[in-house]
Design a protein around this motif. Sequence first.
Motif, PDB file in Angstrom:
ATOM      1  N   ARG A 243      -8.704  20.368   5.074  1.00  0.00           N
ATOM      2  CA  ARG A 243      -8.165  19.312   5.945  1.00  0.00           C
ATOM      3  C   ARG A 243      -7.263  18.322   5.217  1.00  0.00           C
ATOM      4  O   ARG A 243      -6.900  17.296   5.759  1.00  0.00           O
ATOM      5  CB  ARG A 243      -9.319  18.542   6.599  1.00  0.00           C
ATOM      6  CG  ARG A 243     -10.356  19.394   7.310  1.00  0.00           C
ATOM      7  CD  ARG A 243      -9.909  19.950   8.650  1.00  0.00           C
ATOM      8  NE  ARG A 243      -9.465  18.956   9.578  1.00  0.00           N
ATOM      9  CZ  ARG A 243     -10.240  18.336  10.474  1.00  0.00           C
ATOM     10  NH1 ARG A 243     -11.515  18.624  10.544  1.00  0.00           N
ATOM     11  NH2 ARG A 243      -9.732  17.444  11.288  1.00  0.00           N
ATOM     12  N   GLY A 244      -6.905  18.606   3.972  1.00  0.00           N
ATOM     13  CA  GLY A 244      -6.012  17.716   3.239  1.00  0.00           C
ATOM     14  C   GLY A 244      -6.716  16.458   2.759  1.00  0.00           C
ATOM     15  O   GLY A 244      -7.928  16.310   2.917  1.00  0.00           O
TER      16      GLY A 244
ATOM     17  N   LYS B   9       0.867  -1.177   0.000  1.00  0.00           N
ATOM     18  CA  LYS B   9       0.000   0.000   0.000  1.00  0.00           C
ATOM     19  C   LYS B   9       0.902   1.224   0.000  1.00  0.00           C
ATOM     20  O   LYS B   9       1.839   1.317   0.787  1.00  0.00           O
ATOM     21  CB  LYS B   9      -0.888   0.037   1.246  1.00  0.00           C
ATOM     22  CG  LYS B   9      -1.954  -1.006   1.265  1.00  0.00           C
ATOM     23  CD  LYS B   9      -2.818  -0.863   2.515  1.00  0.00           C
ATOM     24  CE  LYS B   9      -3.834  -1.971   2.571  1.00  0.00           C
ATOM     25  NZ  LYS B   9      -4.687  -1.862   3.765  1.00  0.00           N
ATOM     26  N   ILE B  10       0.592   2.157  -0.902  1.00  0.00           N
ATOM     27  CA  ILE B  10       1.333   3.406  -0.992  1.00  0.00           C
ATOM     28  C   ILE B  10       0.337   4.534  -0.748  1.00  0.00           C
ATOM     29  O   ILE B  10      -0.620   4.692  -1.517  1.00  0.00           O
ATOM     30  CB  ILE B  10       2.001   3.561  -2.372  1.00  0.00           C
ATOM     31  CG1 ILE B  10       2.882   2.345  -2.668  1.00  0.00           C
ATOM     32  CG2 ILE B  10       2.796   4.865  -2.437  1.00  0.00           C
ATOM     33  CD1 ILE B  10       3.314   2.227  -4.111  1.00  0.00           C
ATOM     34  N   ALA B  11       0.556   5.286   0.315  1.00  0.00           N
ATOM     35  CA  ALA B  11      -0.340   6.377   0.680  1.00  0.00           C
ATOM     36  C   ALA B  11       0.336   7.712   0.400  1.00  0.00           C
ATOM     37  O   ALA B  11       1.466   7.936   0.835  1.00  0.00           O
ATOM     38  CB  ALA B  11      -0.731   6.282   2.146  1.00  0.00           C
ATOM     39  N   ILE B  12      -0.365   8.581  -0.317  1.00  0.00           N
ATOM     40  CA  ILE B  12       0.099   9.937  -0.602  1.00  0.00           C
ATOM     41  C   ILE B  12      -0.842  10.875   0.152  1.00  0.00           C
ATOM     42  O   ILE B  12      -2.031  10.940  -0.158  1.00  0.00           O
ATOM     43  CB  ILE B  12       0.039  10.267  -2.104  1.00  0.00           C
ATOM     44  CG1 ILE B  12       0.719   9.201  -2.955  1.00  0.00           C
ATOM     45  CG2 ILE B  12       0.596  11.670  -2.361  1.00  0.00           C
ATOM     46  CD1 ILE B  12       2.192   9.161  -2.887  1.00  0.00           C
ATOM     47  N   SER B  13      -0.311  11.586   1.134  1.00  0.00           N
ATOM     48  CA  SER B  13      -1.115  12.513   1.946  1.00  0.00           C
ATOM     49  C   SER B  13      -0.627  13.936   1.745  1.00  0.00           C
ATOM     50  O   SER B  13       0.563  14.168   1.571  1.00  0.00           O
ATOM     51  CB  SER B  13      -0.997  12.163   3.431  1.00  0.00           C
ATOM     52  OG  SER B  13      -1.451  10.858   3.683  1.00  0.00           O
TER      53      SER B  13
ATOM     54  N   ILE C   7     -11.114  17.664   0.424  1.00  0.00           N
ATOM     55  CA  ILE C   7     -12.172  17.269  -0.492  1.00  0.00           C
ATOM     56  C   ILE C   7     -13.497  17.260   0.266  1.00  0.00           C
ATOM     57  O   ILE C   7     -13.626  16.562   1.276  1.00  0.00           O
ATOM     58  CB  ILE C   7     -11.896  15.857  -1.063  1.00  0.00           C
ATOM     59  CG1 ILE C   7     -10.520  15.831  -1.751  1.00  0.00           C
ATOM     60  CG2 ILE C   7     -12.999  15.439  -2.035  1.00  0.00           C
ATOM     61  CD1 ILE C   7     -10.022  14.436  -2.043  1.00  0.00           C
ATOM     62  N   PRO C   8     -14.491  18.009  -0.217  1.00  0.00           N
ATOM     63  CA  PRO C   8     -15.804  17.968   0.420  1.00  0.00           C
ATOM     64  C   PRO C   8     -16.404  16.560   0.340  1.00  0.00           C
ATOM     65  O   PRO C   8     -16.170  15.838  -0.640  1.00  0.00           O
ATOM     66  CB  PRO C   8     -16.643  18.953  -0.406  1.00  0.00           C
ATOM     67  CG  PRO C   8     -15.669  19.792  -1.155  1.00  0.00           C
ATOM     68  CD  PRO C   8     -14.442  18.943  -1.343  1.00  0.00           C
ATOM     69  N   ALA C   9     -17.177  16.183   1.341  1.00  0.00           N
ATOM     70  CA  ALA C   9     -17.761  14.840   1.410  1.00  0.00           C
ATOM     71  C   ALA C   9     -18.532  14.479   0.147  1.00  0.00           C
ATOM     72  O   ALA C   9     -18.451  13.344  -0.338  1.00  0.00           O
ATOM     73  CB  ALA C   9     -18.654  14.721   2.641  1.00  0.00           C
TER      74      ALA C   9
END
Length: 116
Positions: A94-95, A37-41, A47-49
């Motif tokens: 909030r990213g 798993k590669i997570a990019i934060s 992003i709005p819900a």
Amino acid sequence: MQILINLVRNAKYACDESGRTDKQITMRTTSDDRGVKIAISDNGVGIPAENLTRIFNHGFTTRKDGHGFGLHSGALAARELGGALTVQSDGPGRGATFVLELPYKPATPAHEDAVD
């Protein structure tokens, strides 16, 4: 590789658009017996819900110069490889975190003919 390039590029745009002076993009990798798993934060615009359910749709974009193909094609490519592309965001400002999951062994296409 193209999926990761697109995710990093999108994270950069999200940070630039946020106007923050403390822009941050983080890449984390984890693995288990099935794959990686590669997570990019990022700490960008978030992003709005209501967009989380549409973000991988063909043609969906929030950027005025965007075309809406990158995340869609990335999700399709991940699926073709037997993996997945997912997103999480706590909302505007909030990213966001995109996670690319890939198996160690690529999926065998169902349309392949058996070889004797």
